[in-house]
Write an enzyme that holds these catalytic residues in place. Structure first.
Site, short mmCIF file in Angstrom:
data_model
loop_
_atom_site.label_atom_id
_atom_site.label_comp_id
_atom_site.label_asym_id
_atom_site.label_seq_id
_atom_site.Cartn_x
_atom_site.Cartn_y
_atom_site.Cartn_z
N ASP A 475 42.97 37.32 46.72
CA ASP A 475 41.96 38.17 46.09
C ASP A 475 41.45 39.23 47.06
O ASP A 475 41.58 39.11 48.28
CB ASP A 475 40.81 37.31 45.60
CG ASP A 475 40.04 37.96 44.44
OD1 ASP A 475 40.38 39.09 44.06
OD2 ASP A 475 39.11 37.31 43.93
N GLU A 478 40.73 45.32 49.14
CA GLU A 478 40.55 46.75 48.93
C GLU A 478 39.52 47.37 49.88
O GLU A 478 39.30 48.58 49.84
CB GLU A 478 40.08 47.02 47.49
CG GLU A 478 40.98 46.44 46.41
CD GLU A 478 40.53 45.07 45.93
OE1 GLU A 478 41.11 44.57 44.95
OE2 GLU A 478 39.61 44.49 46.56
N ASP A 539 39.08 42.73 37.32
CA ASP A 539 37.92 42.21 36.61
C ASP A 539 37.66 43.00 35.32
O ASP A 539 36.74 43.82 35.22
CB ASP A 539 36.68 42.25 37.50
CG ASP A 539 36.86 41.37 38.74
OD1 ASP A 539 37.75 40.51 38.73
OD2 ASP A 539 36.11 41.56 39.72
#
Length: 800
Positions: A475, A478, A539
């Site tokens: 996850d 970024e 998301d």
């Protein structure tokens, strides 16, 4: 404490100042941490100096190399009729002593022919003193292809292959790309081209910033009438990028109804029959005709241009691009089953309970995912199962596997100060540093450019894999500090976008070493990340618009070299309304990979018996189609194609197919049109080429526009006429599937033959299925698997 190399630190501090200068010159005063970095303002700054590609000073056809003269220019204003405009005009030099510096620069140009379809163009904005390094973005060092034939032409030099040509004109300097028939595909733009318009335009050039003397390239090409542009990663905006400005900067987009991207990729393809890969990790802004309709301006933060150009139709371009940057490894069979998750299961009891309920409710599934709650403190990643809530994690994982479930675990590369691992990360120098030798954020961000960090991190991941965990959720990734100093001596200006690739490589490599399988579950990406499947869409908003944008993102990523993609069925952000879940579920099940995840509940029985039964039917459809899905996945991994693909990939000759971004093909032969709007049970559907047969109703449709009602499952799902879809008997897990008995369902309203593909997981060989009509049924021309499978055949629609 940090171990600091002081000479290197002084050098890195200078680079940090350069990086910050670029950001400040390109962003407004309201710039927020890790917002997308738009490089374009620096190309319209009155304090900067610009150098415009003008003419060749020399060119050697034997080496495909020469030098370009770049004319110095600055912005000047012109005022007329109460309107002020600014354009570039050539100027004299401003350096002193003038004899030490050139007014106009003469810099190298080279062309490398990599394959009959691929060439590489390199140009610089100044001397390059750094050592050449192996690029993580490339799967291999590009070869040199001898098949291109040279000929001298009036005013320039032409090279031809069987697929097209490239012509280098001397004065004015220009590069033209043509297809095999001689049609112009695109060409570079010279300052002289601007005379056709009153609107000032930016030609092929580079900028030298007054703030820090840093340089960036502007590779400007022509756009043609009705040209369409696709790719650039998982972009949620309209699929055709012509008319858009696309910023390629890895960002936690916090949703999908935005122009920001978790997975930017510096690659695009054109409906004209070419594609381009900008081989850099710097920030990029692609102005696809947004500022000037006839110009495709690739504004590249890097101080050198390394551009690969591919010739061919979309499938050929994707094949060439993924030959260069790597094709997706074939994921294991179990990964194609249902992944059941929520944010989050907190305990061993939770995991065992959901596994038991899946089997009791006869919901086929293969993966149980534990998200942020398997640590003692939710979200605080220390790679240790909570001792208070997991009494025997290894035993749980072992028991789940005997029931046909693999275990997936969440983690991230950011460590808060309260994390017990934080002091160790700091003491060992495993985190990204700032220009002073501290850390840029409150969190410690792992520095994967440091081999010691990779070793430390892989040891943590290996400990979980050795307990029986099958896959790691990779996850985030970024937020690599743009102003950070990395162990390899580079700043975040070049490392930020590369961070997802470094991060995912570390996880994929150790997973392959321990389990023998190439599988991760990742959110961020850059060029080359497609080698390590698989990626999911972030998301997603729990809305109709979120669902539609999610599909555009998946299609766009597939047109950027990624074969495998998934998303959070029903949306992530809030509890999913049952009506939305019903419509979203077939879209999620008819994707390359399938996961239910987000705010609870996600388990179908939590919505009541009727929805539980509906969920089971959609899920069972996927599991029965597993032979088709697996064969399409195998072909996609071999050819660089997406499993979830835009219509024009299969129908490039159909003009309508290029317009569609709210339908898709699942592999080559199933067309899926999700129901996006609440309260509706039907929609307009465009069908490219030939006839199509509704999978649920058996109705036959001709090519073109139709208004089609969904069937029992709330989706429009059609099969191409003359297709055979292999099916398998239902099982609750892919581990229990019997591949020795397969059913061939032939969709043939008028065809007398049918074709398909099959790939057995046991031998990984993709083979063709060819059937011919005999009487009222179809039979195999020959058995492609030599008796390994017992085949039965069913004809749809019946009675034909």
């Amino acid at each position: 404490m940090f171990q600091i190399n002081k000479p290197r630190l002084r050098t890195c501090c200078l680079w940090v100042f350069v990086c910050i200068g670029r950001i400040l010159s390109a962003q407004s005063a309201g710039y927020l941490l890790n917002e997308p970095f738009d490089i374009s303002p620096g190309f319209r700054d009155f304090t900067n100096t610009y150098f415009l590609a003008d003419h060749l000073t020399r060119f050697d056809p034997a080496t495909n190399s020469g030098e370009i003269n770049w004319k110095r220019a600055r912005y000047n204003t012109r005022h007329a009729f109460d309107n002020t405009m600014a354009g570039l005009q050539t100027i004299p030099q401003n350096e002193f002593p003038a004899v030490e510096y050139a007014a106009d620069m003469t810099l190298p140009l080279s062309i490398q022919f990599v394959s009959p379809r691929t060439l590489r163009i390199r140009a610089t904005s100044g001397p390059q003193f750094r050592k050449n390094e192996t690029s993580m973005m490339l799967a291999r060092e590009p070869a040199s292809d001898p098949s291109w034939q040279y000929e001298k032409v009036d005013g320039g030099h032409r090279y031809k292959s069987v697929f097209g040509s490239v012509t280098v004109m001397e004065n004015p300097w220009r590069i033209e790309f043509r297809d095999a028939g001689g049609r112009l595909l695109t060409q570079t733009k010279h300052q002289a081209d601007g005379r056709t318009s009153f609107t000032p335009t930016l030609p092929f050039s580079f900028v030298r910033r007054a703030s820090d003397y840093s340089r960036s390239m502007a590779a400007v090409f022509s756009l043609m009438p009705d040209e369409k542009i696709f790719g650039c990663g998982e972009s949620f905006t309209k699929l055709n990028k012509n008319g858009q400005k696309v910023v390629l900067f890895t960002d936690d987009a916090n949703g999908v109804e935005t122009g920001e991207m978790y997975k930017p990729v510096p690659f695009f393809l054109s409906s004209r029959g070419y594609g381009m890969f900008m081989h850099t990790s710097s920030p990029i802004t692609c102005d696809f005709g947004a500022s000037f309709g006839a110009h495709n301006a690739l504004l590249i933060g890097d101080d050198e241009l390394d551009l690969f150009v591919f010739l061919g139709d979309p499938k050929a371009v994707l094949d060439e691009y993924t030959d260069l940057t790597g094709k997706a490894s074939m994921p294991p069979l179990w990964s194609f089953g249902l992944w059941m998750s929520r944010i989050t299961y907190f305990s061993e009891e939770d995991g065992r309970r959901v596994a038991r309920q899946l089997r009791e409710n006869r919901i086929p599934a293969d993966v149980i995912h534990f998200d942020t709650g398997w640590f003692e403190t939710d979200w605080r990643c220390d790679y240790q199962f909570s001792p208070s809530r997991f009494k025997d994690p290894a035993g749980m994982i072992r028991d789940l596997k005997t029931q046909g479930f693999r275990t997936c675990l969440w983690q991230l590369p950011y460590f808060v100060p309260k994390n017990t691992l934080f002091p160790e990360i700091i003491d060992k120098g495993l985190a990204v540093k700032d220009g002073k030798g501290n850390i840029p954020y409150e969190d410690a961000v792992l520095d994967f450019s440091n081999p010691k960090t990779v070793d430390w991190y892989q040891e943590k991941i290996a400990g979980l894999l050795k307990q029986g965990v099958s896959v790691i959720k990779v996850d985030f990734g970024e937020a690599a500090p743009v102003n950070g100093v990395y162990a390899n001596g580079r700043t975040g200006f070049y490392e930020h976008n590369l961070y997802p690739l470094r991060y995912q490589t570390a996880v994929a490599d150790i997973t392959k070493k321990i389990t023998g399988e190439t599988i991760i579950w990742a959110r961020s990406a850059w060029a080359g990340s497609q080698r390590f499947p698989l990626h999911w869409g972030g998301d997603t908003e729990t809305t109709d618009m979120g669902m539609e944008a999610q599909l555009r993102g998946g299609l766009s990523l597939g047109l950027s070299g990624f074969s495998f993609w998934s998303h959070d069925i029903g949306g992530f952000t809030t509890r999913t309304p049952e009506e939305l879940y019903r419509r979203w579920l077939p879209f999620g099940m008819l994707s390359s990979h399938t996961r239910c995840h987000g705010q609870p509940p996600k388990e179908p029985w939590e919505f009541g018996p009727a929805f539980n039964d509906y969920f089971r039917k959609v899920d069972e459809l996927r599991y029965r189609l597993m032979p088709y899905l697996y064969a399409q996945a195998k072909q996609s991994s071999e050819q660089g194609l997406p499993v979830l693909r835009a219509l024009f990939l299969e129908f490039p000759g159909d003009p309508g197919a290029w317009q569609i971004d709210n339908e898709y093909l699942l592999g080559s032969d199933i067309l899926v049109a999700p129901i996006f709007e609440s309260g509706t049970k039907s929609r307009d559907v465009y069908l490219p080429g030939g006839q199509w047969i509704d999978y649920q109703t058996n109705k036959v449709y001709e090519a073109g526009w139709h208004h089609i009602a969904a069937g029992e499952l709330e989706v429009v799902m059609l099969v191409r006429e003359g297709t055979v879809l292999p099916h398998i008997a239902l099982a609750q897990s892919t581990a229990d599937m019997d591949w020795s008995k397969l059913e061939l369902v032939v969709f043939a309203a008028n065809s007398t033959s049918a074709r398909g593909k099959i790939c057995l997981p046991s031998d990984q060989k993709l083979v063709e299925l060819s059937l011919i009509k005999k009487g009222k049924s179809f039979a195999l021309n020959q058995d492609p698997l030599g008796g390994q499978v017992k085949w039965t055949t069913v004809l749809r629609p019946t009675g034909k």
